[in-house]
Design a protein around this motif. Sequence first.
Motif, PDB file in Angstrom:
ATOM      1  N   GLN A 249      11.639 -17.915   1.928  1.00 34.28           N
ATOM      2  CA  GLN A 249      11.791 -16.330   2.594  1.00 34.28           C
ATOM      3  C   GLN A 249      12.664 -15.677   1.816  1.00 34.28           C
ATOM      4  OE1 GLN A 249      12.944 -17.165   6.562  1.00 34.28           O
ATOM      5  NE2 GLN A 249      11.130 -15.765   7.212  1.00 34.28           N
ATOM      6  N   ARG A 252      11.146 -14.516  -1.788  1.00 42.71           N
ATOM      7  CA  ARG A 252      10.306 -13.563  -1.567  1.00 42.71           C
ATOM      8  C   ARG A 252      10.838 -12.119  -1.535  1.00 42.71           C
ATOM      9  NH1 ARG A 252       4.905 -15.134  -1.229  1.00 42.71           N
ATOM     10  NH2 ARG A 252       4.383 -13.088  -0.497  1.00 42.71           N
ATOM     11  N   ASN A 258       4.977  -8.665  -1.762  1.00 43.82           N
ATOM     12  CA  ASN A 258       4.252  -8.181  -0.552  1.00 43.82           C
ATOM     13  C   ASN A 258       3.534  -9.438   0.042  1.00 43.82           C
ATOM     14  OD1 ASN A 258       4.929  -5.712  -0.720  1.00 43.82           O
ATOM     15  ND2 ASN A 258       3.302  -5.180  -2.356  1.00 43.82           N
ATOM     16  N   ALA A 259       2.973  -9.325   1.203  1.00 48.13           N
ATOM     17  CA  ALA A 259       2.633 -10.338   2.020  1.00 48.13           C
ATOM     18  C   ALA A 259       1.402 -10.904   1.162  1.00 48.13           C
ATOM     19  CB  ALA A 259       2.151  -9.863   3.367  1.00 48.13           C
ATOM     20  N   GLU A 260       0.544 -10.146   0.541  1.00 45.65           N
ATOM     21  CA  GLU A 260      -0.746 -10.681  -0.204  1.00 45.65           C
ATOM     22  C   GLU A 260      -0.282 -11.254  -1.510  1.00 45.65           C
ATOM     23  OE1 GLU A 260      -0.216  -7.713   0.514  1.00 45.65           O
ATOM     24  OE2 GLU A 260      -0.621  -6.321  -1.241  1.00 45.65           O
ATOM     25  N   ASN A 263       3.632 -16.485  -4.517  1.00 48.60           N
ATOM     26  CA  ASN A 263       5.034 -16.748  -5.019  1.00 48.60           C
ATOM     27  C   ASN A 263       5.289 -16.801  -6.747  1.00 48.60           C
ATOM     28  OD1 ASN A 263       5.838 -17.176  -2.319  1.00 48.60           O
ATOM     29  ND2 ASN A 263       5.894 -19.435  -2.391  1.00 48.60           N
TER      30      ASN A 263
END
Lengths: 412, 268
Positions: A249, A252, A258-260, A263
């Motif tokens: 977490q 990131r 971004n969510a999409e 990593n």
Amino acid sequence: MKLVRYFPVAFDSIASNKMRASLTMLGIIIGVAAVLTILGIGRGASESILGEVASQGTTRLTISPVTETDGEGAGSPVQTLTMGDVKALADPAFHPDVVEVVPQYAGNLQLVAGSNNSQVRVTGTTAAYADVLRLEMAEGRFLTEDEITQMSNVIVIGTTVASDLFERTQVVGESVRIDGEPYTVVGVLEESGNAGFGSNDESGFIPIGAAHGRVFNVPRYRGEYVVTSISADALSEERVEAAELQIEQTLRLRHGLNAEDDNDFSISTQASLLETIDTVTGTLTLLLSSIAAISLVVGGIGIMNIMLVSVTERTKEIGLRKALGAHTSDVLLQFLIESLVLTLLGGLIGIAISYGAALLVSRIPNFSFDLLIGVDAVLMAVGVSAGCGLVFGLYPAMRATQLDPIEALRYE
Amino acid sequence: MPGPSALIDMQEVTKVYQMGETKVLALDGVSLSIEEGEYVAIVGTSGSGKSTLMNIVGLLDRPTDGVYRIRGHSAGDLTGRQLADLRNREIGFVFQQFNLLARAPAWRQVELPLFYAGIARSASRRRALETLAQVGLAERADHKPEELSGGQQQRVAIARALVNRPSLLLADEPTGALDTRTGEEVMALFEKLHAEGLTLIIITHDQEVADRARRVITMRDGAIISDLRGAAATTASGGTNGLREPALAPLPRPAVIEQIEEKVYEAG
Ligand SMILES: Nc1ncnc2c1ncn2[C@@H]1O[C@H](COP(=O)(O)OP(=O)(O)O)[C@@H](O)[C@H]1O
Ligand SMILES: [Mg+2]
């Protein structure tokens, strides 16, 4: 049915055909001993590797950058993991399950002492590294907090490095040169013994600040020095997954993903390493099992040959026994017991031989693993050999009992 | 005409051996009846079918065609177990080629029929040794076939045939391998047992042996060409039928066997 009655007959028959009996047993002995020894090696090696990994701690997490997929730097690590990340991860408020965070910056360097020099993998790190990686010292000590903050010119080296440079390992206080600059040796690591896996014999460790500021030409990302990896310790084995999520977490967020987005780092745990090793040793075991299966087949063919060679003699014998009044069941029980006695005796000798081999191996000093013989392997090996003995011993007998006595007596 | 009460009754028995393409007619429609207590010699040239006939009588082989009855039971209708029990308790068979187990001592060979009769090992060993003594091999009980002469091996085989006190003794050239004196002794033992009720069928080349029988059957090319009894048999074979004093003591017949026999016949 009084089975006991048939034992003396079966024993007489075995005793009067010692050659045939011992050759049959030899087939079973070879099959059983080979299978158990081979499988024992496989299992022993697997256990030894897994034990090694487990001894290095099962709470450790290793964070590394992923490799660049396109552009001119494709194939080399993404340069986004930094000392900033290390400081952020060290905040217990957001990472309650992470207890230690250790940065590493590693590269290959030439160390010089007098007229000797050695190519060494040098890692810049912090004092906690020794705890997280479970390092043991042979001489001196690991880097201290003070040395880290002061970026002192000190180094901890592996035994191979020590002997390459000084032709001995008690070298605490000696000086080595990196790029002409002197570094004092403060400690020598315990020898790992097994070359390769997790060995630090050919490594050197210096304070992370020295690595970043002086030794390597380290790039920065958003104003912070890049690291090659970060090691962390979870609170406990059960909290490893939670620690992994907390780390993920933070990273990131810090890397602005971004969510999409995927990593740009990967987190490996000892548990996932153990899994990988499990699949590797699984393949090894499969390979060894095939060799074992081949030995069983070879043993089985041996048994079959002996049985087939004596079919003529045995068919005549069965003809005679029937002529004298033996029932089919009398003959089959005698042969069954004969085969059982031979296969069990052979199986026991085979087991004894493989246990002997295991005992011998465990006495060899510096041999990295023991032979592990499992009950399942014993059952399988003895089962298959006994099966061969029974099938090849009973099948001709069953055919012979179908003949009229005179036909069996005349069998050629 | 022989009735169904005869011990042995054969009707139009043929035996054909298939040798690849060619067929050998070893028995060509043999009809024969032998009553309990008879003493029969079978003579004939080599290859005339004597052994083939004997194997069928001894329930070791099956006729290709025709009916063979033993004590009124058709051999073809008997189960494997009934056949085995008859071979074990009713019939003693002396093979032309001894058929001993290659590596077993003499007493073990003689003991085999007792084992299959279900007799305990301690008792059967004693019986085997007694029977060996009766054929003059008391000293040789622990010898293996390879350590015995042909004549001694034949006597082991004879002891094995007699050990279970059969009611029918079938002997295929029993004196062929024996010297004159032991041949005499064996014949005297047979005749002693015959005098006690044993039915005796002997295949022989030896004219003197044939002369002693009460009935002589002559075979040629798989058929019976003459079947002579009593004085006629003696006259036909041109000898005298002199009975001798029995040389050996009689063997007691164990009760256990008779009990099992009853069971066999009830079942049959
Ligand atoms: N197993 C066999 N296979 C083929 N032919 C056989 C077999 N046994 C006997 N014969 C033949 O059957 C005939 C009768 O043989 P056999 O009964 O042994 O005669 P004997 O005992 O009177 O000498 C002979 O022609 C012999 O070759
Ligand atoms: Mg013959």
